[in-house]
Design a protein around this motif. Structure first.
Motif, PDB file in Angstrom:
ATOM      1  N   PHE A 135       0.772  -1.066  -0.099  1.00  0.00           N
ATOM      2  CA  PHE A 135       0.163   0.235   0.367  1.00  0.00           C
ATOM      3  C   PHE A 135       0.522   1.145   0.168  1.00  0.00           C
ATOM      4  CE2 PHE A 135      -2.171  -3.691   1.900  1.00  0.00           C
ATOM      5  CZ  PHE A 135      -4.041  -3.422   1.303  1.00  0.00           C
ATOM      6  N   ILE A 136       0.646   2.952  -0.667  1.00  0.00           N
ATOM      7  CA  ILE A 136       0.745   3.532  -0.487  1.00  0.00           C
ATOM      8  C   ILE A 136      -0.884   4.225   0.338  1.00  0.00           C
ATOM      9  CG2 ILE A 136       1.657   5.455  -1.853  1.00  0.00           C
ATOM     10  CD1 ILE A 136       1.771   3.759  -3.681  1.00  0.00           C
ATOM     11  N   GLY A 137       0.360   4.983   1.678  1.00  0.00           N
ATOM     12  CA  GLY A 137      -0.440   5.880   2.343  1.00  0.00           C
ATOM     13  C   GLY A 137       0.258   7.345   2.861  1.00  0.00           C
ATOM     14  N   PRO A 138      -0.374   7.948   2.923  1.00  0.00           N
ATOM     15  CA  PRO A 138      -0.120   9.639   3.573  1.00  0.00           C
ATOM     16  C   PRO A 138       1.096   9.195   3.986  1.00  0.00           C
ATOM     17  CG  PRO A 138      -2.575   9.122   4.180  1.00  0.00           C
ATOM     18  CD  PRO A 138      -1.986   8.224   3.210  1.00  0.00           C
ATOM     19  N   SER A 139       2.180  10.208   4.654  1.00  0.00           N
ATOM     20  CA  SER A 139       3.346  10.582   5.025  1.00  0.00           C
ATOM     21  C   SER A 139       2.960  10.822   6.628  1.00  0.00           C
ATOM     22  CB  SER A 139       4.269  11.014   4.563  1.00  0.00           C
ATOM     23  OG  SER A 139       3.572  12.589   4.942  1.00  0.00           O
ATOM     24  N   GLU A 140       3.411  10.399   7.641  1.00  0.00           N
ATOM     25  CA  GLU A 140       3.681  10.893   8.578  1.00  0.00           C
ATOM     26  C   GLU A 140       4.773  11.570   9.018  1.00  0.00           C
ATOM     27  OE1 GLU A 140       4.301   7.295  10.932  1.00  0.00           O
ATOM     28  OE2 GLU A 140       2.213   6.069  10.711  1.00  0.00           O
ATOM     29  N   SER A 141       4.278  12.830   9.907  1.00  0.00           N
ATOM     30  CA  SER A 141       5.254  14.320   9.940  1.00  0.00           C
ATOM     31  C   SER A 141       5.740  13.752  11.038  1.00  0.00           C
ATOM     32  CB  SER A 141       4.474  15.331  10.189  1.00  0.00           C
ATOM     33  OG  SER A 141       3.214  15.516  11.010  1.00  0.00           O
ATOM     34  N   GLU A 229      23.764 -13.197  10.713  1.00  0.00           N
ATOM     35  CA  GLU A 229      24.435 -14.333  11.569  1.00  0.00           C
ATOM     36  C   GLU A 229      23.978 -14.374  12.809  1.00  0.00           C
ATOM     37  OE1 GLU A 229      28.134 -12.685   9.353  1.00  0.00           O
ATOM     38  OE2 GLU A 229      27.454 -13.073   7.317  1.00  0.00           O
ATOM     39  N   GLN A 230      24.001 -13.618  13.931  1.00  0.00           N
ATOM     40  CA  GLN A 230      23.953 -13.707  15.433  1.00  0.00           C
ATOM     41  C   GLN A 230      22.965 -14.716  14.992  1.00  0.00           C
ATOM     42  OE1 GLN A 230      26.880 -12.207  16.262  1.00  0.00           O
ATOM     43  NE2 GLN A 230      27.209 -11.745  13.606  1.00  0.00           N
ATOM     44  N   GLU A 231      22.207 -15.198  14.282  1.00  0.00           N
ATOM     45  CA  GLU A 231      21.237 -16.031  14.928  1.00  0.00           C
ATOM     46  C   GLU A 231      21.696 -17.568  14.395  1.00  0.00           C
ATOM     47  OE1 GLU A 231      17.492 -14.190  13.757  1.00  0.00           O
ATOM     48  OE2 GLU A 231      17.646 -12.329  15.692  1.00  0.00           O
ATOM     49  N   SER A 232      23.038 -17.081  13.628  1.00  0.00           N
ATOM     50  CA  SER A 232      23.112 -18.813  12.950  1.00  0.00           C
ATOM     51  C   SER A 232      21.271 -19.185  12.598  1.00  0.00           C
ATOM     52  CB  SER A 232      23.272 -19.993  14.198  1.00  0.00           C
ATOM     53  OG  SER A 232      24.328 -19.417  14.521  1.00  0.00           O
ATOM     54  N   GLU A 233      20.767 -18.671  11.144  1.00  0.00           N
ATOM     55  CA  GLU A 233      19.732 -18.729  10.120  1.00  0.00           C
ATOM     56  C   GLU A 233      20.289 -20.586   9.322  1.00  0.00           C
ATOM     57  OE1 GLU A 233      16.259 -18.592  10.769  1.00  0.00           O
ATOM     58  OE2 GLU A 233      16.648 -17.121  11.981  1.00  0.00           O
ATOM     59  N   GLU A 234      19.811 -20.933   8.834  1.00  0.00           N
ATOM     60  CA  GLU A 234      19.893 -21.607   8.321  1.00  0.00           C
ATOM     61  C   GLU A 234      19.480 -21.496   6.721  1.00  0.00           C
ATOM     62  OE1 GLU A 234      19.175 -26.046   9.309  1.00  0.00           O
ATOM     63  OE2 GLU A 234      21.074 -25.723  11.082  1.00  0.00           O
ATOM     64  N   SER A 235      18.997 -21.096   6.575  1.00  0.00           N
ATOM     65  CA  SER A 235      17.924 -20.617   5.501  1.00  0.00           C
ATOM     66  C   SER A 235      18.875 -19.596   4.990  1.00  0.00           C
ATOM     67  CB  SER A 235      16.281 -20.476   5.669  1.00  0.00           C
ATOM     68  OG  SER A 235      16.395 -19.197   6.728  1.00  0.00           O
ATOM     69  N   ILE A 236      18.561 -19.303   3.695  1.00  0.00           N
ATOM     70  CA  ILE A 236      18.909 -17.677   2.915  1.00  0.00           C
ATOM     71  C   ILE A 236      18.834 -16.512   3.872  1.00  0.00           C
ATOM     72  CG2 ILE A 236      19.138 -16.470   0.656  1.00  0.00           C
ATOM     73  CD1 ILE A 236      18.671 -19.632  -0.507  1.00  0.00           C
ATOM     74  N   PRO A 237      19.056 -15.868   4.316  1.00  0.00           N
ATOM     75  CA  PRO A 237      18.708 -14.770   4.866  1.00  0.00           C
ATOM     76  C   PRO A 237      17.781 -13.916   3.143  1.00  0.00           C
ATOM     77  CG  PRO A 237      21.067 -13.940   4.515  1.00  0.00           C
ATOM     78  CD  PRO A 237      20.335 -15.117   4.230  1.00  0.00           C
ATOM     79  N   LEU A 238      16.832 -13.647   3.385  1.00  0.00           N
ATOM     80  CA  LEU A 238      15.986 -13.031   2.326  1.00  0.00           C
ATOM     81  C   LEU A 238      14.993 -11.671   2.715  1.00  0.00           C
ATOM     82  CD1 LEU A 238      15.396 -15.654  -0.258  1.00  0.00           C
ATOM     83  CD2 LEU A 238      16.911 -13.435  -0.617  1.00  0.00           C
ATOM     84  N   LEU A 239      15.321 -10.545   2.164  1.00  0.00           N
ATOM     85  CA  LEU A 239      14.063  -9.789   3.085  1.00  0.00           C
ATOM     86  C   LEU A 239      12.269  -9.520   2.052  1.00  0.00           C
ATOM     87  CD1 LEU A 239      13.343  -6.792   3.877  1.00  0.00           C
ATOM     88  CD2 LEU A 239      13.838  -5.731   1.643  1.00  0.00           C
ATOM     89  N   HIS A 240      11.487 -10.633   2.893  1.00  0.00           N
ATOM     90  CA  HIS A 240      10.412 -10.819   3.037  1.00  0.00           C
ATOM     91  C   HIS A 240       9.110  -9.767   3.101  1.00  0.00           C
ATOM     92  CE1 HIS A 240      11.320 -15.324   2.374  1.00  0.00           C
ATOM     93  NE2 HIS A 240      11.721 -14.893   3.563  1.00  0.00           N
ATOM     94  N   SER A 241       9.904  -8.683   3.667  1.00  0.00           N
ATOM     95  CA  SER A 241       8.934  -7.516   3.748  1.00  0.00           C
ATOM     96  C   SER A 241       8.829  -6.451   4.428  1.00  0.00           C
ATOM     97  CB  SER A 241       7.228  -7.892   5.199  1.00  0.00           C
ATOM     98  OG  SER A 241       7.665  -7.987   5.796  1.00  0.00           O
ATOM     99  N   VAL A 242       8.543  -5.241   4.024  1.00  0.00           N
ATOM    100  CA  VAL A 242       9.317  -3.973   4.904  1.00  0.00           C
ATOM    101  C   VAL A 242       7.224  -2.998   5.339  1.00  0.00           C
ATOM    102  CG1 VAL A 242       9.647  -1.246   4.839  1.00  0.00           C
ATOM    103  CG2 VAL A 242      10.545  -4.233   3.008  1.00  0.00           C
ATOM    104  N   GLU A 243       7.282  -2.807   6.790  1.00  0.00           N
ATOM    105  CA  GLU A 243       6.187  -2.503   7.439  1.00  0.00           C
ATOM    106  C   GLU A 243       6.226  -1.147   7.189  1.00  0.00           C
ATOM    107  OE1 GLU A 243       4.431  -1.538  12.104  1.00  0.00           O
ATOM    108  OE2 GLU A 243       5.858  -2.179  11.634  1.00  0.00           O
ATOM    109  N   LYS A 244       7.390  -0.351   7.020  1.00  0.00           N
ATOM    110  CA  LYS A 244       6.944   0.995   6.466  1.00  0.00           C
ATOM    111  C   LYS A 244       7.882   1.393   5.704  1.00  0.00           C
ATOM    112  CE  LYS A 244       3.160   2.680   9.880  1.00  0.00           C
ATOM    113  NZ  LYS A 244       2.836   4.015  10.445  1.00  0.00           N
TER     114      LYS A 244
END
Length: 266
Positions: A135-141, A229-244
């Motif tokens: 979504f695209i929403g109004p900015s927050e000052s 890396e610090q959490e020792s994740e075995e899966s590929i570290p991909l960006l799945h979502s951005v809240e804002k």
């Protein structure tokens, strides 16, 4: 996932209906009622930097290109201060051929809000696949833009060797070629990282063609992988979502400092 509905007659070519010419990702378009539809060609022989973004040695369109696409729509079409909300990556956009089509559909909702969907396909295919939405929403000052860079640097006393960092990313499946090795320096503390990032010399002039060059924006995100890396994740570290995600102004600089804070720590 394949799109179940198409809101335009596929017998009409968008190139016959309008050409914006303002941005590499916003080429041919049509406005239908409360919808904007943009369709562009991604040619990796022209956008050669895309050859350096690979996941498990397969060319994949960077998530930063989705953000850049929406930033361009906000700045060039809406021409007001909006933010990206709930950006969700549905599936990787594999660049298996030299040329692919990318389509952006934006629907106007109520109260200055918009919904967007991004689709892709090989140039000569019929079926479109869903890759991202949000979504695209109004900015927050806000007047809180953090501390000055000299003050921020005082909080960091430990540094990671950048070449070793990229080797570790490659071992995890993120195969960044030279164009996407934008981190110059990387410092870390208990719950944050500070990176100096830069565009490679061969594409510095391209910065003027974008709102926030995808290579530079991708480099800004790359510091997040430190936390994986610090959490020792075995899966590929991909960006799945951005809240804002808010872009205050067009970024035409070739170098930036980026601070990323992990709020889940402490």
């Amino acid at each position: 996932r394949q799109r179940q509905m198409c809101i335009r007659d596929r017998s009409n070519s968008l190139s016959q209906l309008g050409h914006s010419g303002n941005h590499v990702f916003l080429e041919n378009y049509i406005k239908v009622a409360d919808h904007w539809i943009y369709e562009s060609t991604i040619d990796i022989n022209q956008l050669t930097y895309l050859n350096d973004h690979k996941i498990l040695n397969e060319n994949v369109l960077p998530a930063s290109c989705y953000s850049e696409l929406i930033f361009a729509f906000i700045k060039d079409v809406l021409k007001k201060d909006f933010i990206i909300e709930e950006l969700s990556i549905q599936a990787p956009f594999q660049l298996s051929e030299d040329k692919h089509s990318i389509q952006l559909i934006v629907k106007e909702l109520a109260n200055y809000k918009f919904e967007f969907n991004i689709y892709g396909k090989q140039l000569n295919e019929e079926n479109w696949n869903s890759h991202a939405n949000g979504f695209i929403g109004p900015s927050e000052s806000s007047s809180n833009f953090g501390t000055s860079l000299p003050q921020t640097k005082k909080s960091y006393h430990s540094e990671i060797e950048v070449s070793a960092y990229y080797k570790n990313l490659a071992l995890s499946g993120l195969n960044y070629g030279l164009s996407f090795q934008g981190i110059q320096k990387l410092f870390y503390s208990e719950k944050s990282v500070l990176t100096e990032i830069a565009l490679p010399e061969n594409i510095t002039l391209d910065a003027l063609k974008y709102k926030f060059h995808p290579v530079l924006l991708d480099a800004a995100f790359q510091g997040l992988m430190y936390f994986f890396e610090q959490e020792s994740e075995e899966s590929i570290p991909l960006l799945h979502s951005v809240e804002k995600f808010r872009l205050l102004q067009t970024v035409q600089a070739n170098k930036l400092w980026v601070e990323l804070i992990n709020n889940s720590v402490g």
